[in-house]
Design a protein around this motif. Structure first.
Motif: not given
Length: 434
Positions: A141-142, A363-365, A368-375, A380-382
């Motif tokens: 998702l990220g 939880l992942a959804f 990912s959307i809130l913190f996955g805009k860049n990289n 997501g892995l970290i």
């Protein structure tokens, strides 16, 4: 010129005839018909045209949405397999390969060692699935969020709830798969594992004794403090035990020999040279007896050698069998608090660990959307590994200390999932309100 004039005149006559005899009567009839009561039918049929166009556009939008959902499910599955393989390898090396290496170093046949490894696989699969779900979904998702694919879909009017459905669906499917492995293959594998372990112990007793170690047997009532082990010889062996009347005793032997018993009910036989035995009075510890002899033969029966080897232990039962056994123990009232708690904790763990995949997916959804805009894939892995470490730590603490300290089995096993669910819901609501 005369011919051309005649042709134009003929066309004019024909046009006037069609206009008077066909077109004008048709117009008159149409207007009269539309003024009648049943003209609503015509209007209804004519209204189908714009409605059909609207439905056509909606159908095309739904098709695009369905294509994206199928694409999302496929991507989630691929990333789950990758993350699952990573955690499978970690647990496999930590829990199986090290034991396998130790068995092979003690001359256990390679075929039997590999069979033991195969029987232990269900436990590794059951542990790897929830963490694979969390890390895999966060990375997937990220990555989609970083590539603006979710943003593009949002511009078409797709809501977050519609995007969440395939994520929850995948998490639920993985939970069911993990529960099936945990509730069916795990008990079967545990039974087969211990049966083969008994066979190895009987044919080569020294294979399962580790140098400079402490081994607890018979539910911790018998403790072996083992010195150096060389082939079938043990130096500096100390045994803490109690007799049938509850008197505590300590057995010390400087040199001991591991023997292969003739009776299969005896899993291990130790011959202690020049042993010393101290036995304390259970009512008054200051009173004791001291014994010394040239040698002593210590027989360890199947039940005392492996406290969890008897059929009916929690790890060898399905969830239904455990539920029935817990009810029987409560009805009879003959089980200790620790034993009852052990069954209750294992019963709740049998459900909470597999269905942790569902909570992790939820939880992942939003994360990912809130913190996955860049990289988003790297982040997501970290985040996934950090949450996995915390989750595993809390679960091990609950399993290790819960039965002894009489903690609530439900909140000990489900508490972490509930907290993750609350956090996931909070992030999701903040996402929707944006």
């Amino acid at each position: 010129m005369k011919l051309k004039a005649k042709i134009l005149k003929l066309i004019s006559v024909l046009t006037n005839f069609l206009n008077e005899k066909i077109v004008e009567p048709a117009k008159t009839f149409f207007h009269v018909f539309m003024d009648r009561s049943d003209s609503k039918k015509i209007k209804k049929y004519l209204s189908i045209v714009p409605e059909y166009s609207k439905n056509f556009l909606e159908t095309q939008s739904q098709k695009k949405e369905h294509i994206f959902i199928r694409y999302l499910i496929k991507e989630l599955f691929v990333y789950f397999i990758v993350a699952f393989s990573f955690f499978f390898l970690v647990f496999f090396v930590n829990e199986i390969l090290l034991v396998l290496q130790d068995l092979l170093s003690k001359r256990v046949p390679f075929r039997k060692a590999m069979t033991l490894m195969f029987y232990a696989l269900p436990s590794v699969i059951a542990q790897s699935a929830p963490f694979g779900t969390l890390v895999g979904f966060l990375m997937c998702l990220g990555r989609i969020m970083s590539d603006n694919e979710i943003l593009v879909l949002r511009t078409t009017g797709t809501s977050f709830a519609q995007l969440l459905v395939p994520v929850i669906l995948m998490g639920f499917v993985i939970s069911l798969f993990s529960f099936f492995v945990n509730d069916y293959f795990l008990p079967v594998g545990t039974v087969k594992f211990r049966e083969l372990l008994r066979e190895i112990r009987f044919s080569n007793p020294s294979a399962l004794i580790e140098s400079n170690s402490i081994q607890r047997m018979n539910s911790g009532q018998v403790i072996f403090v083992i010195g150096d082990v060389s082939d079938d010889k043990i130096s500096d062996l100390v045994v803490f035990d109690q007799d049938s009347e509850g008197h505590q005793r300590i057995i010390v032997g400087e040199q001991s020999v591991i023997m292969s018993p003739e009776n299969r009910n005896i899993s291990m036989q130790l011959r202690l040279q020049s042993p010393s035995v101290v036995q304390f009075d259970k009512d008054k510890n200051s009173n004791y007896e001291f014994l010394h002899s040239d040698f002593l033969t210590l027989n360890m029966f199947e039940k005392s050698t492996d406290s969890s080897s008897s059929i009916g232990t929690p790890s060898e039962m399905t969830s239904l069998d455990m539920y029935r056994h817990i009810k029987a123990m409560l009805k009879n009232g003959n089980a200790s608090t620790y034993t009852l708690n052990s069954f209750r904790f294992e019963f709740h763990k049998r459900f909470s660990m597999p269905f942790g995949s569902l909570f992790f997916a939820f939880l992942a959804f939003p994360l990912s959307i809130l913190f996955g805009k860049n990289n988003g894939q790297t982040i997501g892995l970290i985040i996934g590994i950090l949450i996995s470490l915390l989750y595993w730590t809390f679960m091990m603490l609950a399993i290790g200390f819960g039965p002894q300290r009489n903690w609530s089995p439900f909140f000990s096993m489900w508490g972490t999932n509930i907290v993750l669910g609350i956090i996931g819901f909070s992030f999701y609501m903040s996402l929707v309100k944006k």
